[in-house]
Design an enzyme around this catalytic site. Structure first.
Site, PDB file in Angstrom:
ATOM      1  N   LYS A 277       0.833  -1.201   0.000  1.00 28.09           N
ATOM      2  CA  LYS A 277       0.000   0.000   0.000  1.00 28.09           C
ATOM      3  C   LYS A 277       0.875   1.262   0.000  1.00 28.09           C
ATOM      4  CE  LYS A 277      -3.841  -1.948   2.725  1.00 28.09           C
ATOM      5  NZ  LYS A 277      -4.945  -1.679   1.783  1.00 28.09           N
ATOM      6  N   ARG A 351     -10.552 -11.429   1.566  1.00 29.71           N
ATOM      7  CA  ARG A 351     -11.369 -12.507   0.978  1.00 29.71           C
ATOM      8  C   ARG A 351     -10.658 -13.850   1.043  1.00 29.71           C
ATOM      9  NH1 ARG A 351     -11.516  -9.140  -4.456  1.00 29.71           N
ATOM     10  NH2 ARG A 351     -11.242  -7.555  -2.839  1.00 29.71           N
TER      11      ARG A 351
END
Length: 495
Positions: A277, A351
């Site tokens: 990130k 996920r």
């Protein structure tokens, strides 16, 4: 903070502070009217002088009002009576508690069950008052060397009519339990990643289990390896912190009754892994375990309220870190379900841990499964910071959660889960990719999870926009503990 109800006459209630409502246009609530009569028009005289107009959320403190037993009278603006609904009621309740706190009084009496809140009853109004009080009282200073000076307001009394007394008492009990669960979720979310590790979350689950006599099991890496949780473990490869799979169970229903299963994403810090990130605001990735925190908070509230149903909380928890052993973009992993996943972006890791937890949930033969996750930035773009995104493979379950969100003033918005979006998850090398590109990113994330939830009724709450605030008010919100608690209460027949 402690709560209680009292039946009595406002002007005769000897209390450090009594709060009554004033509508726009100087119209008095019933209790304010009673204080005005007892004081021979003193309250109206203050209003006539223009000291208060009744604007929603405004307050005015009066001392030693003649003919009134209370030391202080707190006038709370309610806005236009015709416009007073759930949101306005909560805003007024919050303003009342904040103003009472500022007085330095140790306790306060609120005359709020008489105030209309749409079509809500005394139970709802008392519950929301307790939640507003818990919100105002919350302070996170456990990591500071100098603690915040304790606020003196420790007790709130709700003055009620005889017909509302038992309902208000029930509402205060429920609100107190949900408020404590919400504060727990805030505390866990606000802790830094070097303190709130997967092991720390596991210890917190054990602590809750001891306190409320819940069942608890913590699966270690070797246990997950035996189960074939290759997807979850792939996220943990770059971290020195060992992953955990926490299973917390509350048995309040019949022994053979199918449980509701809550699955909470527990990424205790998310760097993005190899798909690193940007550095700006990366500190906020300590909040990536707020789904897990909400499950712990909801289960604690459920236990305190003694709801008559069975609930299982499953929390897959790990860090997502870069490193020599970390999963790389293009790697293919095998989930517990046997389905293979091409990891195109290691920053789509939530996920990957949730899918194995959803497969693990099958063993409980659940009545319904709800997963809660700070899953996608795309959901923030779609819904901002007002509503959580709701996806479901069962229309009735979706309606239950939407209604629970309305009950709790913790709203969600129903998003599409159409097969058309599944096309975006195609992979040339595995059964599926873990991302579907920029378009409809929140939808394709939910579509990914739906592939692991075909054996039960399932819903997914994307709380990326609602779990915390940035900027000056940076901190965890505790959402959606209130929504989950309302959902469980509905399931238990306690509406």
């Amino acid at each position: 903070m402690e709560f209680s109800t009292k039946r009595g006459i406002p002007e005769k209630r000897a209390t450090p502070c009594i709060a009554v409502g004033v509508y726009a246009g100087h119209k008095l609530s019933a209790s304010a009217e009673a204080l005005d009569r007892a004081s021979q028009g003193s309250v109206r005289e203050v209003l006539r002088r223009g000291d208060m107009e009744g604007k929603l959320g405004s307050t005015l403190l009066l001392y030693r009002v003649p003919g009134v037993a209370a030391e202080r009278v707190l006038l709370v603006g309610l806005g236009a009576e015709a416009d007073l609904r759930e949101r306005e009621y909560r805003d007024a309740a919050r303003a009342a508690v904040k103003a009472a706190q500022a007085t330095g009084a140790g306790s306060a009496t609120l005359c709020f069950t008489e105030i209309r809140a749409g079509r809500r009853d005394a139970v709802w109004k008392a519950r929301e008052l307790a939640l507003a009080a818990a919100e105002c009282a919350y302070c996170f200073d456990s990591m500071k060397s100098k603690k915040t000076e304790s606020r003196p307001l420790a007790h709130i009394e709700l003055l009620t009519a005889t017909r509302d007394a038992s309902a208000a008492a029930r509402g205060l009990r429920e609100g107190g339990a949900i408020g404590t669960g919400t504060s727990l979720a805030k505390d866990l979310g606000n802790l830094p990643g070097n303190v709130c590790t997967p092991a720390f979350l596991a210890e917190q689950a054990k602590k809750i289990a001891r306190e409320w006599k819940l069942g608890v099991e913590v699966l270690e890496r070797k246990d997950m390896e035996k189960l074939g949780m290759g997807s979850l473990l792939s996220v943990a490869q770059g971290s020195r912190q060992p992953p955990k799979l926490i299973v917390l169970s509350y048995a309040g229903g019949a022994k053979k009754a199918k449980p509701v299963v809550l699955v909470g994403k527990g990424i205790t810090f998310d760097t993005g892994g190899i798909s690193l990130k940007p550095g700006a605001e990366m500190d906020e990735m300590k909040f990536d375990m707020c789904g897990a925190a909400s499950v712990l908070g909801a289960l604690r509230a459920c236990a305190e309220m003694k709801l008559k149903l069975n609930v299982v909380g499953i929390i897959p928890t790990t860090e997502n870190m870069p490193g020599g052993a970390a999963t790389k973009p293009g790697d293919i992993v095998t989930s517990m379900s046997g389905q293979t996943i091409e990891v195109l972006n290691t920053d789509a890791e939530g996920r990957l841990i949730l899918c194995d937890a959803l497969t693990y949930a099958e063993r409980f033969a659940p009545a319904a499964v709800v997963d809660i996750a700070t899953l996608t930035g795309a959901c923030v773009i779609a819904l901002g910071h007002v509503a959580s995104g709701l996806y479901s493979n069962n229309e009735a379950l979706a309606r239950e959660l939407l209604a629970a969100g309305e009950d709790a003033c913790d709203r969600a918005w129903h998003m599409p889960l159409w097969d058309d979006y599944q096309e975006q998850l195609k992979s040339n090398f595995a059964d599926m990719a873990n991302i579907g590109g920029r378009p409809a990113g929140s939808v394709t994330a939910a579509c990914f999870l739906s592939r692991f939830a075909k054996k039960f009724d399932w819903a997914h709450l994307d709380i990326a926009g609602t779990a915390w605030k940035s900027g000056k008010e940076k901190g965890a919100t505790g959402r959606p503990v209130a929504l989950l608690a309302a959902f469980l209460m509905r399931r238990a027949g306690k509406t």
